[in-house]
Design an enzyme around this catalytic site. Structure first.
Site, PDB file in Angstrom:
ATOM      1  N   ILE A  20       0.829  -1.213   0.000  1.00 59.17           N
ATOM      2  CA  ILE A  20       0.000   0.000   0.000  1.00 59.17           C
ATOM      3  C   ILE A  20       0.860   1.259   0.000  1.00 59.17           C
ATOM      4  O   ILE A  20       0.521   2.248  -0.670  1.00 59.17           O
ATOM      5  CB  ILE A  20      -0.992   0.003   1.186  1.00 59.17           C
ATOM      6  CG1 ILE A  20      -2.042   1.113   0.999  1.00 59.17           C
ATOM      7  CG2 ILE A  20      -0.265   0.125   2.522  1.00 59.17           C
ATOM      8  CD1 ILE A  20      -3.180   1.045   2.004  1.00 59.17           C
ATOM      9  N   GLN A  54      -5.481  -8.319   7.650  1.00 59.37           N
ATOM     10  CA  GLN A  54      -6.833  -8.833   7.840  1.00 59.37           C
ATOM     11  C   GLN A  54      -7.789  -7.796   8.399  1.00 59.37           C
ATOM     12  O   GLN A  54      -8.805  -7.470   7.792  1.00 59.37           O
ATOM     13  CB  GLN A  54      -6.800 -10.049   8.780  1.00 59.37           C
ATOM     14  CG  GLN A  54      -6.194 -11.287   8.184  1.00 59.37           C
ATOM     15  CD  GLN A  54      -6.313 -12.470   9.123  1.00 59.37           C
ATOM     16  OE1 GLN A  54      -6.815 -12.377  10.240  1.00 59.37           O
ATOM     17  NE2 GLN A  54      -5.835 -13.611   8.676  1.00 59.37           N
ATOM     18  N   GLY A  56      -8.273  -4.473   9.094  1.00 56.19           N
ATOM     19  CA  GLY A  56      -8.840  -3.329   8.405  1.00 56.19           C
ATOM     20  C   GLY A  56      -7.926  -2.131   8.460  1.00 56.19           C
ATOM     21  O   GLY A  56      -6.733  -2.244   8.755  1.00 56.19           O
ATOM     22  N   GLU A 120     -11.025  -2.973  17.497  1.00 49.16           N
ATOM     23  CA  GLU A 120      -9.983  -3.945  17.780  1.00 49.16           C
ATOM     24  C   GLU A 120      -9.269  -3.561  19.068  1.00 49.16           C
ATOM     25  O   GLU A 120      -9.583  -2.540  19.684  1.00 49.16           O
ATOM     26  CB  GLU A 120      -8.996  -4.046  16.607  1.00 49.16           C
ATOM     27  CG  GLU A 120      -9.657  -4.578  15.337  1.00 49.16           C
ATOM     28  CD  GLU A 120      -8.681  -4.796  14.205  1.00 49.16           C
ATOM     29  OE1 GLU A 120      -7.457  -4.685  14.439  1.00 49.16           O
ATOM     30  OE2 GLU A 120      -9.133  -5.071  13.083  1.00 49.16           O
ATOM     31  N   HIS A 234       2.259 -10.547  16.947  1.00 49.14           N
ATOM     32  CA  HIS A 234       0.802 -10.617  17.037  1.00 49.14           C
ATOM     33  C   HIS A 234       0.429 -11.728  18.005  1.00 49.14           C
ATOM     34  O   HIS A 234       0.997 -12.823  17.952  1.00 49.14           O
ATOM     35  CB  HIS A 234       0.187 -10.884  15.662  1.00 49.14           C
ATOM     36  CG  HIS A 234      -1.272 -10.553  15.608  1.00 49.14           C
ATOM     37  ND1 HIS A 234      -2.228 -11.358  16.183  1.00 49.14           N
ATOM     38  CD2 HIS A 234      -1.940  -9.510  15.052  1.00 49.14           C
ATOM     39  CE1 HIS A 234      -3.417 -10.818  15.989  1.00 49.14           C
ATOM     40  NE2 HIS A 234      -3.269  -9.699  15.310  1.00 49.14           N
ATOM     41  N   ARG A 279      -1.331  -5.235  22.182  1.00 49.52           N
ATOM     42  CA  ARG A 279      -0.807  -6.485  21.634  1.00 49.52           C
ATOM     43  C   ARG A 279       0.343  -7.066  22.445  1.00 49.52           C
ATOM     44  O   ARG A 279       0.433  -8.288  22.626  1.00 49.52           O
ATOM     45  CB  ARG A 279      -0.337  -6.256  20.192  1.00 49.52           C
ATOM     46  CG  ARG A 279      -1.467  -6.184  19.207  1.00 49.52           C
ATOM     47  CD  ARG A 279      -0.949  -5.938  17.810  1.00 49.52           C
ATOM     48  NE  ARG A 279      -2.045  -6.014  16.853  1.00 49.52           N
ATOM     49  CZ  ARG A 279      -1.930  -5.740  15.567  1.00 49.52           C
ATOM     50  NH1 ARG A 279      -0.753  -5.358  15.091  1.00 49.52           N
ATOM     51  NH2 ARG A 279      -2.966  -5.837  14.760  1.00 49.52           N
ATOM     52  N   HIS A 333       5.145 -10.124  13.662  1.00 49.05           N
ATOM     53  CA  HIS A 333       4.104  -9.507  12.847  1.00 49.05           C
ATOM     54  C   HIS A 333       4.513  -8.196  12.198  1.00 49.05           C
ATOM     55  O   HIS A 333       4.233  -7.968  11.021  1.00 49.05           O
ATOM     56  CB  HIS A 333       2.868  -9.278  13.720  1.00 49.05           C
ATOM     57  CG  HIS A 333       1.692  -8.721  12.994  1.00 49.05           C
ATOM     58  ND1 HIS A 333       1.139  -9.333  11.890  1.00 49.05           N
ATOM     59  CD2 HIS A 333       0.943  -7.595  13.215  1.00 49.05           C
ATOM     60  CE1 HIS A 333       0.101  -8.626  11.459  1.00 49.05           C
ATOM     61  NE2 HIS A 333      -0.025  -7.564  12.235  1.00 49.05           N
ATOM     62  N   GLU A 357       6.226  -0.101   6.272  1.00 47.72           N
ATOM     63  CA  GLU A 357       6.825  -0.779   7.413  1.00 47.72           C
ATOM     64  C   GLU A 357       8.334  -0.602   7.490  1.00 47.72           C
ATOM     65  O   GLU A 357       8.910  -0.680   8.581  1.00 47.72           O
ATOM     66  CB  GLU A 357       6.483  -2.272   7.382  1.00 47.72           C
ATOM     67  CG  GLU A 357       6.857  -3.001   8.660  1.00 47.72           C
ATOM     68  CD  GLU A 357       6.369  -4.426   8.719  1.00 47.72           C
ATOM     69  OE1 GLU A 357       6.789  -5.158   9.627  1.00 47.72           O
ATOM     70  OE2 GLU A 357       5.555  -4.815   7.849  1.00 47.72           O
ATOM     71  N   ARG A 368       2.610  -0.900  18.208  1.00 55.67           N
ATOM     72  CA  ARG A 368       1.664  -0.364  17.232  1.00 55.67           C
ATOM     73  C   ARG A 368       0.216  -0.688  17.609  1.00 55.67           C
ATOM     74  O   ARG A 368      -0.100  -1.815  17.992  1.00 55.67           O
ATOM     75  CB  ARG A 368       1.970  -0.937  15.833  1.00 55.67           C
ATOM     76  CG  ARG A 368       0.992  -0.475  14.766  1.00 55.67           C
ATOM     77  CD  ARG A 368       1.412  -0.910  13.397  1.00 55.67           C
ATOM     78  NE  ARG A 368       1.289  -2.334  13.162  1.00 55.67           N
ATOM     79  CZ  ARG A 368       0.162  -2.951  12.852  1.00 55.67           C
ATOM     80  NH1 ARG A 368      -0.979  -2.274  12.782  1.00 55.67           N
ATOM     81  NH2 ARG A 368       0.156  -4.250  12.623  1.00 55.67           N
ATOM     82  N   SER A 373      -1.345   0.166  10.489  1.00 55.12           N
ATOM     83  CA  SER A 373      -0.239  -0.028   9.541  1.00 55.12           C
ATOM     84  C   SER A 373      -0.647   0.340   8.119  1.00 55.12           C
ATOM     85  O   SER A 373       0.097   1.025   7.406  1.00 55.12           O
ATOM     86  CB  SER A 373       0.274  -1.465   9.589  1.00 55.12           C
ATOM     87  OG  SER A 373      -0.752  -2.387   9.286  1.00 55.12           O
TER      88      SER A 373
END
Length: 504
Positions: A20, A54, A56, A120, A234, A279, A333, A357, A368, A373
């Site tokens: 991205i 995954q 979003g 999340e 993760h 996390r 992760h 990243e 994070r 991300s």
């Protein structure tokens, strides 16, 4: 841009990487009138980490201050507030412009047509746009197609960048592996968007080939790097046989629970937010419970797993999981640090930018926040591309002497690269995982330093992608070890044993 075999390629802006951040940088530069050349060693979309995202992409839902507060708290107070301001103040406009208006991504909606925002871990409210639990795939593939069709962008896939072309502190492009002895690509400005470091660990949610290429190339050229000790794991990756895959944080956001091998729910004993704790906290808690009880399961019984997360449900069925308890364990992760950049993606080297990243923007600090991300890659990719295109866009890229890469060495010893990679991964897993002992980290740095020396001896006389990937991985691993050794204080995902013991 060069078309004849053996002729160097040239462009106003060179982008290295096709996730991205790379796509956003290429699009933004092209919008400014630049001729853009995008090279990527990926041959398929799923070879970019974006494709595997995954949960979003976070938005502010009109409240940037609330998102900023969540980011700062999750970072253990170490994120750069100014960088976070850049992210939250540009978040919604970037999502609206690129994802909704340009690419027309069909994010999940409710029955009345409104966006189905998810929540999340460590988010204080529902603000995450998603498509099932496969958001990255649904963003990246149309983005790649759009970039590939753009008249000002030339894309060359299955092409690895091997070295930065530098002269007197300025970057003039890269050398790629298009030719046996290296193929130079000259550019007015170069943007690195090469992704993460997952291949440095035996278990990672990253695709194969996430070997820290951009970080290593930039560091070897003299660029500043920072926060490399902050490697995020993760909490909930599939722990059964075969390749690990992510069990999205959105599952816990909907109400899935973590249970140990004795069937007990344990997260309330570790953090007031239980399964929705940051996390690093959840990952260490899971590791502790796995050691004490043998296993940890994600219990999806309390949620509508099959209907709300069909892709994940199918992945579980493919692995023979029919019950509602899925075995999970922490897994490498995301790297929170990287090449040090400013609010426009500029590095310490002239005409070199970084985004995604591989870049350290300061947004994440030591840990994070979930679903930031993709947002960071989008925002910094757009800003880097726009700024890079504004530098002498009408001037011809300057050519400098490119290094001649050699193929004079006899064949490598059998399985050389594979065996060295396995040694590197064992070292990282044992000494630079969820918990670090600083004396052990120092020993690991010695092992990695010797490994790098062994690899360098072959790189000087051979041009092979797997060898350069091993070189980049060993450089990046050594930089991580040095950063961890120099930071004696626990923060976020850099957890120093005996500095802040985890007690249940």
């Amino acid at each position: 841009m060069g078309d004849e075999p053996g002729t160097p390629d040239a462009a106003d802006v060179l982008v290295v990487g096709s996730g991205i951040a790379g796509c956003a940088a290429a699009l933004s530069a092209a919008r400014e009138g630049a001729d853009v050349f995008l090279v990527t060693k990926a041959a398929r979309p799923d070879e970019a980490s974006t494709d595997r995202a995954q949960g979003g992409i976070s938005t502010t839902r009109g409240d940037p201050r609330a998102l900023k507060a969540d980011i700062l708290e999750t970072s253990d107070g170490t994120a750069d507030p100014d960088a976070v301001d850049v992210l939250v103040e540009n978040a919604d406009a970037a999502v609206e412009d690129v994802l909704l208006e340009t690419l027309e991504i069909g994010f999940d909606s409710t029955g009345d047509g409104a966006f189905d925002y998810a929540r999340e871990a460590a988010h204080s409210e529902e603000r995450i746009l998603h498509v099932d639990a496969a958001t990255g795939t649904h963003i990246l593939r149309p983005f790649l197609q759009y970039v590939d069709d753009h008249e000002r962008i030339e894309v060359r896939d299955d092409t690895a960048a091997l070295e930065l072309l530098t002269h007197e502190g300025r970057v003039h492009g890269v050398v790629t592996d298009s030719d046996p002895e290296g193929h130079p690509v000259y550019a007015g400005t170069t943007i690195l968007a090469t992704g993460g470091i997952g291949s440095l660990y035996a278990r990672s949610t990253n695709p194969e080939g996430a070997t820290g290429d951009g970080i290593a190339m930039a560091a070897l050229a003299g660029a500043d790097v920072d926060d490399l000790e902050y490697v995020q794991f993760h909490p909930t990756a599939y722990a059964g046989s075969g390749e690990p895959f992510l069990l999205s944080e959105a599952l816990r956001g909907e109400g899935a629970l973590l249970r140990n091998g004795d069937g007990e729910r344990f997260m309330p004993d570790y953090h007031p937010d239980a399964e929705l704790a940051p996390r690093d906290v959840v990952a260490r808690a899971i590791a502790t419970e796995r050691e004490a009880t043998g296993e940890v399961f994600l219990d999806v019984g309390p949620i509508a797993f099959e209907s709300e997360f069909p892709a994940l449900a199918a992945a579980c069925r493919d692995r023979g999981i029919e019950a509602h308890e899925i075995p999970v364990a922490p897994c490498e992760h995301f790297l929170c640090g990287g090449i040090d950049v400013d609010d426009r993606g500029r590095t310490s080297l002239e005409r070199l930018y970084a985004a995604g990243e591989c870049a350290r923007t300061g947004v994440h600090g030591a840990n994070r926040l979930a679903s930031t991300s993709l947002l960071e890659g989008l925002v910094w990719g757009l800003r880097a591309g726009e700024h890079a295109a504004g530098l002498d866009v009408d001037a011809e890229p300057e050519t400098v002497e490119a290094p001649t890469l050699r193929n004079s060495d006899p064949d490598l010893p059998p399985r050389f690269a594979a065996e060295k990679f396995a040694r590197l991964q064992r070292t990282m897993d044992e000494y630079l995982g969820l918990e670090r002992d600083l004396e052990d980290v120092a020993r690991a740095a010695g092992v990695l330093r010797r490994l790098k020396g062994e690899v360098d001896a072959y790189v000087r006389t051979r041009t092979a992608r797997d060898l350069y990937e091993l070189r980049n991985a060993s450089v990046t691993a050594l930089l991580i070890a040095r950063a961890a050794r120099e930071n004696p204080e626990s923060a976020g995902c850099h957890y120093v044993v005996d500095d802040a013991p985890l007690a249940r």
